[in-house]
Design an enzyme around this catalytic site. Structure first.
Site, PDB file in Angstrom:
ATOM      1  CG  ASP A  69      -4.567  -7.960  20.539  1.00  0.00           C
ATOM      2  OD1 ASP A  69      -4.839  -8.620  19.539  1.00  0.00           O
ATOM      3  OD2 ASP A  69      -4.764  -6.736  20.629  1.00  0.00           O
ATOM      4  CG  ASP A 101      -7.284  -3.489  22.895  1.00  0.00           C
ATOM      5  OD1 ASP A 101      -8.182  -4.269  23.242  1.00  0.00           O
ATOM      6  OD2 ASP A 101      -7.247  -2.952  21.775  1.00  0.00           O
ATOM      7  CG  ASP A 115      -8.038  -8.079  22.822  1.00  0.00           C
ATOM      8  OD1 ASP A 115      -8.281  -8.617  21.727  1.00  0.00           O
ATOM      9  OD2 ASP A 115      -7.136  -7.249  22.990  1.00  0.00           O
TER      10      ASP A 115
END
Length: 718
Positions: free
Chosen positions: A398, A594, A598
């Site tokens: 990410d 994180d 996610d």
């Protein structure tokens, strides 16, 4: 993001996707420490090394076996020394007195009952749980030796079956092997003790005008505590007075101290290195980060895994293999007319086949690996994730908060009409000094980093959708986006088009209505991200980035870092589908995010890694949690997976291979050529194999799991 739009206007409207804050949602959502979401892990079959079928904990266990070993060693000396069989074998005379012949049986019985008790009760436990294993094999071996020896002492059986000296050595060697094994396990579980030891014995609570000393366990949410320089924080909390450089290595694995100011969170067990603080308690007991870390470490050490199930199955099969070999040995030696040898060979087979080393092979490696990882800021929540990591060939990051810092930073300055860059930055910082906006903080932060002298400003005001205005040294300075330029009928600087294509936020600075410069702001890339990507490429892994940001922003970051593939403009709920897309291509995927928005993607991935979790260790969807925000920590997980798998494999081969070779030798397969393995040598070999496995697992302790070391090792190998 709304306050950004009202503050810097259309600069923010157009850059809404790029500032980075949207993809973090609300980090307070992290704060649920309770939901470990730990699956119910099955036990290790009959091989409960935490207590060997119910013998208590490691701490007292080590002491018990140590004391028992030394007592039995002292008793064994007269048992062996006064045994006529041993005297005959070694060729020394015994005193010609009637009492001499009863020394070995009397003391040997004490050794069997007292010294053999852990094995006898362990064997009974295995029978009751219907999971026969190593303890039952040892119990059978010493019981057969005990009965045969009494038969010989009472002249009911042949004198050659006088095994008192063998029994004594067998008990002593078995206790020594167990002592060493228990000490290895105790060293491992001491990781949890060392985490608990991070908390101070006492906390200094503010009670009105007084300060009272209380136990950390007695603190309640809302209490204010004093943390003196060099002392550790007694509970998770928020700084209400003071600032200090905090040693957070127990959470992050990073030795560098971190500056914490008033209003920031601190974690139980971290140390204020240089000055005192007052901290308002926000979490106590099991809700603290430290308790979360302890639970993750203990859950991981207790959880079963694929390799463990293989070892347990092998140990169970080995019991029946040993028992079958013992029965065949007894029958064959009896049929050829050597019943005394049948007993000797049978006991030796039972002793040497104890699958102790096999039972210890996997749990010890996993215990040391999880402890080692925790000390390096890598928290293994799911052992299967650790085992799977070595096969991962695609790592999906990410972007915001993982490869980047998740906050805007000034990345370039351009000036008009030969104005000085530092002067333009100083004026912009002066105008923004009274603003709390993230972009204002980025500008003042850039001025501070470059050590620019910021002049004093007056008459500060901010206009929604336009920007800020202040008077600096008699000049009206304004900072804002396109609407500010429209107000003054001013034009953008030529560089603005290029910056816009790169997805950056653009702010112009005006002095008395005239454009004097522009600032390029973007989400800053972490300096460690480049090394992480390079090391992953060196491992042969494909690096993929996923982000909700626009394609232009994503492409700029990807190009800078050398990332292979980019998924841009992806909403949080669609991230899991992108993970599935990679898996459908036949890839083993590790997702690094994180842990908040996610979560579905972390759960979908073969290995879910929550990075930068810091104090929020109880993230249910990740199998691995990195306390540090350093993306290179992912390489530490790769290194740990590789090293622990190698140790497991070595230990399994050694333990199983040793038994498959030594059992036929113990049975007397080489007797026709004159080689017979003595029972005492069999006991020594059995204990030695356990020690070899334990020592091999201990070598994992030497692995340096700091992000920098792991990354450098991988780059050096390539």
């Amino acid at each position: 993001m709304n306050d950004q739009q009202t503050h810097h206007g259309a600069a923010e409207a157009e850059a809404h996707e790029h500032a980075g804050h949207h993809s973090h949602d609300d980090h307070s959502a992290h704060q649920s420490h309770g939901g470990h979401d730990q699956a119910d892990h099955e036990d290790h079959g009959g091989h409960d090394h935490a207590g060997h079928s119910g013998h208590g904990g490691h701490g007292d266990h080590v002491g018990q076996f140590r004391r028992l070993f030394w007592i039995m060693l002292v008793i064994a000396i007269p048992v062996v020394g006064f045994n006529d069989m041993f005297a005959h074998l070694t060729g020394y005379p015994l005193p010609n007195a009637d009492w001499v012949r009863w020394v070995s049986p009397a003391l040997g019985t004490i050794m069997y009952v007292w010294g053999g008790r852990p094995f006898l009760t362990g064997g009974l436990g295995e029978i009751r749980s219907r999971k026969p294993g190593m303890m039952l094999l040892i119990a059978l071996a010493i019981t057969v030796a005990f009965i045969a020896s009494w038969g010989a002492s009472l002249h009911l059986l042949s004198d050659e079956l006088n095994f008192w000296w063998e029994l004594a050595l067998l008990v002593v060697i078995m206790l020594l092997g167990h002592w060493i094994e228990m000490r290895s396990l105790a060293q491992t579980t001491s990781a949890l003790d060392s985490l608990a030891a991070l908390l101070p014995d006492e906390a200094e609570k503010v009670d009105g005008e007084n300060i009272v000393r209380v136990a950390p366990a007695d603190l309640a949410v809302g209490d204010v505590v004093v943390v003196r320089p060099g002392a550790s924080v007694p509970a998770d909390g928020r700084i209400v007075d003071g600032s200090a450089s905090m040693d957070e290595s127990m959470v992050t694995g990073e030795s560098k101290t971190v500056r914490r100011e008033t209003g920031e969170q601190v974690v139980a067990g971290t140390i204020a290195t240089d000055s005192g603080l007052r901290v308002e308690v926000t979490a106590t007991g099991e809700d603290t980060a430290l308790a979360g870390i302890q639970k993750l470490v203990s859950d991981a050490q207790a959880s079963s895994s694929r390799a463990q199930r293989i070892a347990d199955t092998a140990a169970a099969w080995l019991f029946w293999f040993a028992l079958g070999a013992a029965v065949i040995t007894a029958l064959v030696w009896s049929l050829i007319g050597l019943p005394d040898d049948a007993v000797v060979r049978t006991i030796t087979v039972l002793v040497i086949a104890c699958p102790h080393a096999l039972g210890l092979a996997i749990p010890l490696v996993v215990s040391i690996a999880t402890e080692r990882a925790a000390r390096g800021g890598v928290l293994i929540k799911d052992r299967l994730a650790l085992e799977s990591m070595r096969t991962v060939d695609a790592v999906l990051f990410d972007k915001t908060g993982t490869l980047t810092k998740g906050e805007p930073t000034v990345t370039a300055i351009d000036t008009a009409n030969d104005h000085d860059e530092q002067r333009v930055l100083a004026l912009a910082a002066a105008a923004e000094a009274d603003s709390e906006h993230p972009l204002a903080r980025a500008i003042t932060g850039a001025a501070s980093t470059q050590e620019v002298q910021i002049p004093r400003a007056s008459d500060f005001s901010s206009s929604p959708a336009i920007g800020v205005k202040a008077t600096v040294d008699g000049t009206v300075i304004e900072v804002g986006g396109p609407y500010l330029l429209q107000q003054h009928s001013a034009s953008e600087l030529p560089i603005a088009d290029q910056w816009r294509e790169e997805g950056a936020i653009i702010l112009h600075i005006l002095a008395d209505g005239e454009v004097i410069g522009a600032l390029r702001l973007a989400d800053e890339i972490r300096t460690e991200s480049r090394d992480a990507v390079d090391a992953l490429h060196a491992r042969g892994a494909q690096v993929v980035m996923i982000t909700g940001d626009a394609q232009a922003v994503a492409d700029t970051v990807a190009k800078d870092l050398g990332i292979d593939r980019v998924f841009a403009g992806v909403r949080p709920e669609d991230k899991a589908a992108k993970v599935k897309e990679l898996q459908d291509e036949g890839r083993k995927v590790a997702m690094v995010g994180d842990g908040v928005n996610d979560a579905p993607a972390l759960a979908q991935a073969d290995v879910g890694i929550a990075i930068g979790a810091g104090t929020d260790v109880a993230i249910g969807s990740a199998g691995v949690i990195l306390a540090s925000s350093d993306p290179r920590s992912v390489l530490s997980v790769f290194e740990l997976s590789r090293a622990s798998y190698r140790k497991m494999k070595q230990n399994l081969w050694w333990a199983a291979g040793y038994n498959l070779i030594s059992v036929p030798l113990a049975a007397g397969i080489l007797a026709p050529i004159g080689f017979v393995l003595p029972m005492s040598v069999g006991a020594i070999l059995m204990s030695a194999s356990t020690v070899v496995v334990a020592l091999n697992a201990q070598l994992l302790r030497r692995l340096d799991l700091t992000p920098e070391s792991s990354t450098n090792r991988i780059l050096d190998r390539s």
